[in-house]
Motif scaffolding. Sequence first.
Motif, mmCIF file in Angstrom:
data_model
loop_
_atom_site.group_PDB
_atom_site.id
_atom_site.type_symbol
_atom_site.label_atom_id
_atom_site.label_comp_id
_atom_site.label_asym_id
_atom_site.label_seq_id
_atom_site.Cartn_x
_atom_site.Cartn_y
_atom_site.Cartn_z
ATOM 1 N N PRO A 1 0.781 -1.252 0.107
ATOM 2 C CA PRO A 1 -0.024 -0.164 -0.153
ATOM 3 C C PRO A 1 0.880 1.134 0.002
ATOM 4 O O PRO A 1 0.321 2.323 -0.373
ATOM 5 N N THR A 2 2.049 1.016 0.425
ATOM 6 C CA THR A 2 2.978 2.347 0.564
ATOM 7 C C THR A 2 3.873 2.665 -0.752
ATOM 8 O O THR A 2 4.706 3.518 -0.588
ATOM 9 N N ASP A 3 3.818 1.816 -1.391
ATOM 10 C CA ASP A 3 4.865 2.005 -2.609
ATOM 11 C C ASP A 3 6.452 1.744 -1.993
ATOM 12 O O ASP A 3 7.182 2.180 -2.761
ATOM 13 N N ALA A 4 6.382 0.975 -0.685
ATOM 14 C CA ALA A 4 7.763 0.577 -0.503
ATOM 15 C C ALA A 4 8.574 -0.249 -1.445
ATOM 16 O O ALA A 4 9.632 -0.432 -1.886
ATOM 17 N N LEU A 5 7.590 -1.068 -2.056
ATOM 18 C CA LEU A 5 7.847 -1.868 -3.171
ATOM 19 C C LEU A 5 7.381 -1.055 -4.629
ATOM 20 O O LEU A 5 6.044 -0.862 -4.575
#
Lengths: 264, 280
Positions: free
Chosen positions: A112-116
């Motif tokens: 959900p956080t765009d950490a990926l």
Amino acid sequence: MSPPAKDVSRRGFLAALKPQNVALAVAGSTVWAYVTGESRASVPARRPPGARDESAFLASCIKCSQCVEACPYDTLQVATAGDGEAIGVPYFEPRKVPCYMCPDTPCIAACPTDALLPDTPIEEAEMGLAVLVDQENCLAYKGLRCEVCYRACPLIGRAIGLEFRPNERTGKHALFIPVVNSDACTGCGRCEHACVLEEAAIKVLSVEQARGKLGENYRFGWLEDAEISPDFEAPMAAPDLPQWRDGLERVLEQMDDLSGIEEP
Amino acid sequence: MTWFWTHHYLLARRTTQLGVLVLFWLGAHWHLGVLTGNLSSSRVLRTVPLADPYAVLQILATGQVLGSTVLLGAAIVLGFWFVTGGRGFCAWVCPVNPVTDLAAWLRPQLGVRWGVRRGLRVDRSVRYWIMFLALPVSAITGVAAFEWLSPIAMTHRELIYGPGLGLLAVAGIFVLDLFVLRPGWCGSLCPLGAFYSLVGRWSLLRVRFDPERCDHCGDCIRVCPEPQIIRYDEMERSGFIDSGNCLNCARCLEVCPRDAYHFAPRFGGDAVGSPEEGSP
């Protein structure tokens, strides 16, 4: 009538801004920051595909484990307290379960956080980098035909190739040495998982651990695109060309003069 | 039946607390998609995103740019607790709440014998300090400072992904609440509780109070986890428990022998869950 409770707490909060309390807050924050810093694992782990750089990844991952849940092979794990990894952050151990490089990357889609980072093609992932860390025990270096890591590699021939070298022990055979191409390797860990040794000779390290860095000053003359760029500034000024030419002409004149002298 | 009627909200709360855990557990292990993720961030039915707004604030403090999914999730959660009462999270969802409730229940029984009945007090502003300081500490360390040490997240994670050392944090909170602090972790230290207290200062659903019915018996004060918020003089004026510290746990509603409490929106409107006679 007593004043409303809100005002009491607000006044209490302002009254708490005494030097002693502020000092306590600063001291507490320092200890807090120290403990938080120490709780980051010292050795960067193998991360899911598309993960931002380690420090940005650790900051932006909200530790919700949705990528872990989305992984159809149970490759991704959640670090719980005592695992020796940064707690709550996803990682994987290729020797146990490698990444099978799903083309649709459900782990990235779940984040959900765009950490990926979204829309990272799986073949451009840098989960880690395979390194043949133990040449002494690698069967290929002993002259045995193993190549299991080479054949397990999902990017066979691109991420791991075979290099033929003369076997100096027998004097007439070849060594089939697996060589990792770090540009193509995604760090999926199929090689480490497949290695037939009791302890794998080829291991996926985190990119930070595995990669060296070339100084900016190197230019390789044998590479076409490595010419000195126009904005390159040499540390010393080269001699002026007209002066050279003058000098050269003077030498040539003298040589002409000399040519008039008869040999004895 | 009487026991049931004085505990039905408590049973409902234990059911939602356990239910949330079970749904997350089934999501993680059986891939049942009702709730996937955890209390930090999740999806309902694999579509509606949810996120802990305080965790998102800390991540933003580290200077990271975040995806829209988690921002939307945080907005949804913030909106939900804004409507239903900020610390409703503490009473109805948080897995630490049963632990501290157990400690609070045991304390008077053990406390009398071991002389820790009163307990140590920490200034009530401390948890707000911790809440605010988490942001600069996040900026300095480059990771969400409270999330990295949060016993809430740790408890939740350990319950879902197998018990490990993290349960020590839970044991620590239990001992702290039982023998040292009163109010304990939740009321004195927890920065997430402080965050939701701020939300609760303006939240819509509140516990309304009917002074006509009240005979000042004090049963509500004895069961309230934040007893300092029940002040008859103020409630007679405002008509409701006007404090962000109220958990909307509804213990006062169910134990009141004269049904003086009921849930209602902060601004007028009809009572929710009020007795048949209705309020005057």
